[in-house]
Design a protein around this motif. Structure first.
Motif, short mmCIF file in Angstrom:
data_model
loop_
_atom_site.label_atom_id
_atom_site.label_comp_id
_atom_site.label_asym_id
_atom_site.label_seq_id
_atom_site.Cartn_x
_atom_site.Cartn_y
_atom_site.Cartn_z
N TYR A 223 4.81 -17.66 12.27
CA TYR A 223 3.52 -18.20 12.49
C TYR A 223 2.64 -17.64 13.44
N MET A 224 3.33 -17.00 14.54
CA MET A 224 2.46 -16.24 15.64
C MET A 224 2.06 -14.87 15.05
N LEU A 225 2.74 -14.34 14.34
CA LEU A 225 2.20 -13.07 13.50
C LEU A 225 1.20 -13.29 12.50
N THR A 226 0.96 -14.43 11.93
CA THR A 226 0.12 -14.96 11.04
C THR A 226 -1.12 -15.08 11.84
N LEU A 227 -0.95 -15.79 12.87
CA LEU A 227 -2.23 -16.39 13.84
C LEU A 227 -2.95 -15.27 14.11
N LYS A 228 -1.95 -14.39 14.69
CA LYS A 228 -2.55 -12.97 15.35
C LYS A 228 -3.25 -12.27 14.15
N HIS A 229 -2.80 -12.31 13.14
CA HIS A 229 -3.50 -11.22 12.07
C HIS A 229 -4.84 -11.93 11.75
N VAL A 230 -5.07 -13.30 11.67
CA VAL A 230 -6.13 -13.94 11.40
C VAL A 230 -7.05 -13.74 12.62
N GLU A 231 -6.65 -14.01 13.88
CA GLU A 231 -7.31 -13.85 14.90
C GLU A 231 -8.11 -12.43 15.04
N ALA A 232 -7.28 -11.51 14.50
CA ALA A 232 -7.80 -10.22 14.36
C ALA A 232 -9.06 -9.86 13.43
N GLY A 233 -9.10 -10.77 12.67
CA GLY A 233 -10.07 -10.67 11.39
C GLY A 233 -9.47 -10.04 10.33
N VAL A 244 -0.53 -24.25 14.19
CA VAL A 244 -1.69 -23.55 14.82
C VAL A 244 -1.81 -23.79 16.57
N ASP A 245 -1.20 -22.58 17.11
CA ASP A 245 -1.02 -22.72 18.25
C ASP A 245 -2.36 -22.59 19.09
N PRO A 246 -2.83 -23.33 19.90
CA PRO A 246 -4.13 -23.22 20.46
C PRO A 246 -4.36 -21.96 21.39
N ARG A 247 -3.51 -21.33 21.69
CA ARG A 247 -3.60 -19.87 22.55
C ARG A 247 -4.46 -18.74 21.56
N PHE A 248 -4.49 -19.18 20.21
CA PHE A 248 -4.96 -18.09 19.52
C PHE A 248 -6.44 -18.63 19.23
N ASP A 249 -7.36 -17.59 19.07
CA ASP A 249 -8.73 -17.92 18.84
C ASP A 249 -8.99 -17.73 17.51
N VAL A 250 -8.92 -18.86 16.69
CA VAL A 250 -8.89 -19.03 15.35
C VAL A 250 -9.59 -20.33 15.11
N ALA A 251 -10.27 -20.62 13.77
CA ALA A 251 -10.92 -21.79 13.51
C ALA A 251 -10.14 -22.37 12.33
N THR A 252 -10.12 -23.57 12.26
CA THR A 252 -9.32 -24.50 11.39
C THR A 252 -10.24 -25.50 10.58
N LYS A 253 -9.93 -25.69 9.20
CA LYS A 253 -10.79 -26.60 8.52
C LYS A 253 -9.77 -27.33 7.60
N GLU A 254 -9.68 -28.80 7.83
CA GLU A 254 -8.63 -29.57 7.22
C GLU A 254 -8.87 -29.51 5.68
N LEU A 255 -7.60 -29.28 4.82
CA LEU A 255 -7.86 -29.34 3.36
C LEU A 255 -7.21 -30.84 2.78
N PRO A 256 -7.82 -31.08 1.68
CA PRO A 256 -7.34 -32.50 1.14
C PRO A 256 -5.97 -32.41 0.76
N VAL A 257 -4.87 -32.10 1.75
CA VAL A 257 -3.53 -32.17 1.35
C VAL A 257 -2.87 -32.57 2.72
N THR A 258 -1.80 -33.03 2.77
CA THR A 258 -0.88 -32.97 4.07
C THR A 258 0.48 -32.97 3.49
N ARG A 259 1.16 -32.63 4.58
CA ARG A 259 3.07 -32.77 4.15
C ARG A 259 3.62 -33.75 4.99
N ARG A 260 4.45 -34.32 4.32
CA ARG A 260 5.26 -35.40 4.80
C ARG A 260 6.49 -34.78 5.54
N ILE A 261 6.51 -35.07 6.81
CA ILE A 261 7.53 -34.48 7.69
C ILE A 261 8.73 -35.71 7.69
#
Length: 288
Positions: A223-233, A244-261
Motif C-alpha cells: 500500500y505504501m507504493l500505491t499511496l506514493k503513486h497517487v501522491e505523485a499524481g 492510508v498512511d497520514p505521511r502521504f499527501d493524498v485526499a480521501t473520500k469515503e465510499l458507501p461500503v465498509t469491510r468487516r474485519i
C-alpha cells in the motif's frame, strides 16, 4: 499401524490447497517428494487415499476423512507439546498470527505488545485475505486477521470467527483532485492491488457498478507504493481506510461500503492461541 505426523500434515495440506504442486511450495519440497510421502502414507494405512483425474490427483473419500481427522490430530499434538512446555499453567509455545498488510501495525502489533506471557512467542506473518484462510486450514498459521467479505472464500464450519470492527473503504486521490466520487474518475489512471486479491476484486466491482472499466496503470501488493503513486499524481485508487498512511499527501473520500474485519481460528484451538485471540479482541477497532 503408526501414522507419521509429517505425512498427515501433507495430506491435510493437499485437502486445503488442492494440488500437489501447491503443497510442495508450502512445504519447500519437490512435487515428486510430496507424492512419494503420500504414497508411503497410503502404504502405512493400507488404504487408497488418492486417485488420479487426468494429470492431477484428488483425495478419495477415505483420503478426505483422514485429511480432516489429521487436522484435529495435529492440533491435539500441538496442544500436548504446549502443555509439556508450560509452567504453572502459563500459556506457552509459538503462535503464528497471520494478518493482512494494513492490520499489522493497527491491530496485530498492539495486541502482541500487550501480551504478558514470557513463555509465549508470537510469529507474525503478512497474509492477505485471499491467502489467509487457506493458510489457517492448512495449519500454516494459528490465528488470522481477515475479512469475511471475501465471498470467494466462505468460512468453513470448523473455524470460529470473532468480529474486530468495521473499516471504511475510501477513494484515494492526489490532493485538490476535483473528483467527488467513483463516477468522476472513469477517465483517470488507476493503481490496483495484485490480481486475485481482496482489494483488487473489490475495486473492480465498485468501478463496474459505477459504470466504467478502470484503466489500470500500476499494480502493487504494497500500500505504501500505491499511496506514493497517487501522491505523485500518477493514479487514483480504492483502499481500506486503515491502509492510508497520514505521511502521504493524498485526499480521501469515503465510499458507501465498509469491510468487516475479523479474527479466525480453527475450532478447539489450544490455550495459547486463545490468549492471542483475546488480545486481538481487546485491541479491536471498536474497542480502541
Amino acid at each position: 499401524m503408526t501414522l507419521n505426523p509429517w505425512r498427515l500434515k501433507l495430506l491435510s495440506q493437499l485437502d486445503a490447497l488442492g494440488t500437489v504442486r501447491a503443497v510442495a511450495q508450502a512445504a519447500n519440497l519437490s512435487a515428486s517428494s510430496v507424492s512419494q510421502q503420500l504414497a508411503v502414507l497410503e502404504s502405512e494405512t493400507r488404504t487408497q487415499l488418492l486417485e488420479r483425474t487426468g494429470r492431477r490427483v484428488r483425495l478419495t473419500s477415505a483420503g478426505l476423512i483422514l485429511a480432516r481427522r489429521a487436522r484435529s490430530i495435529l492440533d491435539h499434538m500441538d496442544a500436548v507439546e504446549a502443555e509439556l512446555r508450560g509452567l504453572n499453567e502459563e500459556p506457552s509455545g509459538r503462535v503464528r498470527l497471520g494478518g493482512f498488510q494494513s492490520s499489522i501495525h493497527t491491530l496485530a502489533v498492539p495486541a502482541i505488545q500487550h501480551l504478558n506471557h514470557p513463555h509465549l512467542d508470537v510469529e507474525l506473518v503478512e497474509l492477505e485475505p485471499h491467502a489467509s484462510m487457506p493458510a489457517l486450514l492448512a495449519g500454516e498459521v494459528d490465528v488470522i486477521i481477515t475479512t469475511t467479505d471475501f465471498v470467494e472464500l466462505p468460512v468453513p464450519e470448523d473455524v470460529d470467527v470473532v468480529p474486530l470492527g468495521q473499516d471504511p473503504v475510501v477513494l484515494v486521490t492526489p490532493p485538490n483532485h476535483p473528483a467527488g466520487g467513483l463516477s468522476q474518475c472513469k477517465d483517470e489512471p488507476w493503481a490496483f492491488d495484485i490480481p486475485g486479491s481482496y482489494m483488487a476484486s473489490l475495486a473492480t466491482r465498485l468501478c463496474r457498478e459505477a459504470g466504467f472499466e478502470p484503466k489500470i496503470v500500476g499494480r502493487f501488493s504494497n500500500y505504501m507504493l500505491t499511496l506514493k503513486h497517487v501522491e505523485a499524481g500518477l493514479a487514483v485508487a480504492v483502499l481500506p481506510a486503515l491502509a492510508v498512511d497520514p505521511r502521504f499527501d493524498v485526499a480521501t473520500k469515503e465510499l458507501p461500503v465498509t469491510r468487516r474485519i475479523t479474527a479466525a481460528v480453527r475450532r478447539d484451538s489450544r490455550a495459547a492461541i486463545t490468549v492471542v485471540l483475546d488480545a486481538l479482541h481487546t485491541r479491536s477497532l471498536d474497542g480502541r
